[in-house]
Design a protein around this motif. Structure first.
Motif, short mmCIF file in Angstrom:
data_model
loop_
_atom_site.label_atom_id
_atom_site.label_comp_id
_atom_site.label_asym_id
_atom_site.label_seq_id
_atom_site.Cartn_x
_atom_site.Cartn_y
_atom_site.Cartn_z
N ALA A 7 0.85 -1.19 0.00
CA ALA A 7 0.00 0.00 0.00
C ALA A 7 0.89 1.25 0.00
CB ALA A 7 -0.91 0.01 1.22
N VAL A 8 0.55 2.22 -0.83
CA VAL A 8 1.36 3.44 -0.94
C VAL A 8 0.75 4.53 -0.06
CG1 VAL A 8 2.18 5.22 -2.51
CG2 VAL A 8 2.12 2.84 -3.25
N HIS A 9 1.62 5.15 0.74
CA HIS A 9 1.21 6.25 1.62
C HIS A 9 2.04 7.48 1.26
CE1 HIS A 9 -0.99 3.36 4.06
NE2 HIS A 9 0.08 2.59 3.99
N ASN A 10 1.40 8.63 1.27
CA ASN A 10 2.10 9.88 0.98
C ASN A 10 2.60 10.47 2.30
OD1 ASN A 10 1.72 13.18 0.08
ND2 ASN A 10 2.85 11.79 -1.23
N TRP A 11 3.90 10.34 2.56
CA TRP A 11 4.52 10.84 3.78
C TRP A 11 4.85 12.32 3.62
CZ3 TRP A 11 6.71 8.43 8.29
CH2 TRP A 11 6.36 7.09 8.46
N ALA A 12 4.66 13.07 4.70
CA ALA A 12 5.08 14.47 4.77
C ALA A 12 6.36 14.53 5.60
CB ALA A 12 4.00 15.31 5.44
N PHE A 13 7.39 15.16 5.05
CA PHE A 13 8.66 15.32 5.76
C PHE A 13 8.92 16.79 6.01
CE2 PHE A 13 9.16 11.20 3.70
CZ PHE A 13 9.61 10.43 4.76
N GLU A 14 9.16 17.12 7.26
CA GLU A 14 9.43 18.50 7.65
C GLU A 14 10.93 18.75 7.62
OE1 GLU A 14 9.36 20.53 11.86
OE2 GLU A 14 7.33 20.47 11.03
N LEU A 15 11.29 19.92 7.11
CA LEU A 15 12.67 20.39 7.10
C LEU A 15 12.74 21.71 7.84
CD1 LEU A 15 13.37 19.76 3.31
CD2 LEU A 15 14.32 18.43 5.20
N GLY A 16 13.92 22.29 7.93
CA GLY A 16 14.09 23.61 8.53
C GLY A 16 13.55 24.70 7.62
N SER A 17 13.81 25.93 7.99
CA SER A 17 13.36 27.07 7.19
C SER A 17 14.16 27.15 5.88
CB SER A 17 13.54 28.37 7.97
OG SER A 17 14.92 28.67 8.07
N PRO A 18 13.61 27.78 4.87
CA PRO A 18 14.35 27.93 3.61
C PRO A 18 15.74 28.56 3.81
CG PRO A 18 12.07 28.50 3.25
CD PRO A 18 12.24 28.30 4.74
N ASN A 19 15.84 29.53 4.71
CA ASN A 19 17.11 30.20 4.97
C ASN A 19 18.16 29.20 5.47
OD1 ASN A 19 18.99 32.31 5.32
ND2 ASN A 19 18.34 32.59 7.44
N VAL A 20 17.77 28.38 6.43
CA VAL A 20 18.70 27.38 6.98
C VAL A 20 19.07 26.36 5.90
CG1 VAL A 20 18.89 25.47 8.63
CG2 VAL A 20 17.93 27.66 9.37
N LEU A 21 18.08 25.92 5.13
CA LEU A 21 18.34 24.93 4.09
C LEU A 21 19.31 25.46 3.03
CD1 LEU A 21 14.79 23.42 3.63
CD2 LEU A 21 16.72 22.44 4.87
N MET A 22 19.14 26.72 2.64
CA MET A 22 20.05 27.30 1.64
C MET A 22 21.48 27.32 2.15
SD MET A 22 17.86 30.24 -0.35
CE MET A 22 17.37 31.14 1.11
N ARG A 23 21.67 27.58 3.45
CA ARG A 23 23.01 27.56 4.03
C ARG A 23 23.59 26.15 4.07
NH1 ARG A 23 22.42 30.04 9.47
NH2 ARG A 23 20.21 30.32 9.09
N ARG A 24 22.73 25.16 3.96
CA ARG A 24 23.16 23.76 3.95
C ARG A 24 23.28 23.19 2.54
NH1 ARG A 24 23.00 20.50 9.06
NH2 ARG A 24 23.08 22.17 10.57
N GLY A 25 23.08 24.03 1.52
CA GLY A 25 23.27 23.57 0.14
C GLY A 25 22.00 23.28 -0.63
#
Length: 135
Positions: free
Chosen positions: A66-84
């Protein structure tokens, strides 16, 4: 008496405005269980690049198929951009492997610590439960 009423009204207005903001943001420990680690592979269906957290969604098949659509939370866009990360890092159709901590309520939601792209490139999140070094 008039000053007291104005002060009381101003205080109530501040509380009324702040209430949605306090409910909108949460601590990691309130929503996710750091001990409930997940490592899942699937296909990206959507990316929401926004504050205060970026989300991406992945179709993942369980052990019964069975396929489930998982939601994954990340940090803010600003933090993510600093991480590449960029807005183009994940696209619908990409295959990814995600490691993180599952939501306490048992829903198909997790806080992603790291994401491994099909190319083998590993990207790290920027949240409170982060254990990975900054690249």
């Amino acid at each position: 008496m008039k000053i007291r009423n104005i002060t009381l009204a101003a205080g109530l207005l501040v509380l009324a405005c702040a209430s949605p903001l306090l409910q909108a943001h949460h601590s990691f420990a309130a929503e996710f269980d750091a001990a409930a680690k997940v490592k899942l592979t699937g296909t990206v269906t959507k990316l929401q690049w926004r504050n205060p957290h970026t989300y991406f969604f992945v179709d993942i098949a369980d052990e019964k198929g069975a396929v489930h659509n998982w939601a994954f939370e990340l940090g803010s866009p600003n933090v993510l951009m600093r991480r590449g990360w960029t807005r183009e890092t994940l696209k619908a159709g990409d295959t990814v492997t995600v490691e993180g901590a599952r939501a306490r309520d048992g829903t198909y939601k997790a806080n992603a610590n790291s994401v491994v792209l099909a190319s083998g490139k590993r990207l790290f999140n920027g949240t409170a439960d982060e254990e990975a070094p900054t690249p």
